[in-house]
Design an enzyme around this catalytic site. Sequence first.
Site, PDB file in Angstrom:
ATOM      1  CG  ASP A   1      -0.251   0.216   2.517  1.00 55.02           C
ATOM      2  OD1 ASP A   1       0.925  -0.186   2.638  1.00 55.02           O
ATOM      3  OD2 ASP A   1      -0.863   0.801   3.429  1.00 55.02           O
TER       4      ASP A   1
ATOM      5  CG  ASP B   1       1.143   0.083   6.976  1.00 50.83           C
ATOM      6  OD1 ASP B   1       0.514   0.073   5.899  1.00 50.83           O
ATOM      7  OD2 ASP B   1       0.792   0.758   7.967  1.00 50.83           O
TER       8      ASP B   1
END
Length: 542
Positions: free
Chosen positions: A277, A281
């Site tokens: 993303d 994370d």
Amino acid sequence: MTVKTISTTAFNDQKPGTSGLRKKTRSFMVPHYLENYVAATFTAIGGGSGKSFVLGGDGRFFNREAIQTILKMAAAQGAARVIVGQGGLLSTPAASHLIRLNGADGGFILSASHNPGGIDADFGLKFNAANGGPASEALTARIYDATLAIESYDIAYVEDVNLDTVGQTRIGDMVIDVVDPVVDYSDLMASLFDFDAIRALFAGGFSMRFDAMHAVTGPYAHKILEGTLGAPEGTVVNGTPSEDFGKGHPDPNPIWAKDLMDLMLSEAAPDMGAASDGDGDRNMIVGKGTYVTPSDSLAILAANAHLAPAYRDGIAGIARSMPTSAAADRVADALGVPCFETPTGWKFFGTLLDADRVTICGEESAGTGSHHVREKDGLWAVLLWLNILAARDMTVAQVQADHWQRFGRNYYARHDYEAVESTRAEAMMTHLRGQLDTMAGQSFAGLTVTKADDFAYTDPVDGSTSAAQGIRLFFDGGARAVFRLSGTGTEGATIRLYLEQFVDDGDHAAPVEQVLEQVRKAALEVSDLPALTGRNTPDVIT
């Protein structure tokens, strides 16, 4: 260095959510808005004098400007040192690692995670503590209190810092170290996994597609996957960070990573697909013709972690967020280790990790990680999957099917109703809470409620408590529904409805929507969601 004290007026909308403060980018660009929040953070941590910090973000619009402001405010505070990612870039797990590696007093991470970027999209800022993890509930409360009381802030009037050249510079007495954002993180990954086995996997013809989604993980994936591990050039796509994420939505799920999903469900599919993303994370794992839910991925990683060098001696325990499926619980039972159920938000895993109560943690929102940092870590999950595939000489689909055969399958889906009018969303939650005491024994859509509650959590390490974390409905036959208002949006309210049905025996190949249809109907009937919110269908199903 000239320091000026600037008079300001408090903003009443700076209450941090589960991952810091997220607002529209234009809100952060309003004069004093960013400065107020940064000053409040310094107040909440007892000031910055003599302290060291890590600073960086995911490269979204306004990232560089915000970093310059924070550097000048840190200098005015009397900070001793700030470590900044080159170009202003640092993935969230890499920032966590740098905090821990350098013994910093904390870090400022500029990101709105999986939210879109751009001047008309979203921006965010959060403070991570000295353990590398997100601010605790207590620290978050102090930050908010300080935002309401602020009357002025200090800032140094100096030239902007060169963020593009690795090296050391100063603002007054404050040392600024601009560092390569990838090197230390890459070294950490090499210490955890069997890179020789993964190199051999790629050398043997294993194929992969990693979609960095025009976000911060691109440089990390290029360096580690294509550079260190020898994956063919072109394995990593969309690998150059963009201020607006290529005008896309950097959320690694089947909806927003549609190009990757289409490829993985086609005849041309490589052996494995993965995505990460905005801030690096979160992760998505896909095999040829098969999608691995984040809940299942957590369980599979925990069950097979011993195949990687860092976890060869076993794991201390597992932690999962409450909305995450119970698949990990079954693994913990088999391994004879505890499984902790926490509220949503990685900060709740921090005390458990620091106390060595758990080793692997995960959330249904595509975040998994371990004790190596105090954040979820998308590339870590991808590398552990590669380590497992190399060790077991199986495909993604085979590993998943073998797991279901051993542990049973928790069929699972999340339905997101986005940008719901806040008052209507709260009315629905109030309607549900009003029924909790009398719901057990009632039937809805043919399912009988066995238990209903509003999830509350007491941290087993520090004794802190968190209430009203989401409404859980348990039904006979192994079904569960959870209702929760998300804290990561920037507009209206997002209602998340989580559906789960455990199936022990069988081939576990039935369509997810078919297995979950009855619990979906029961959840909508008991909540009266369509009537109370005006929404008949979710915006996103993952």
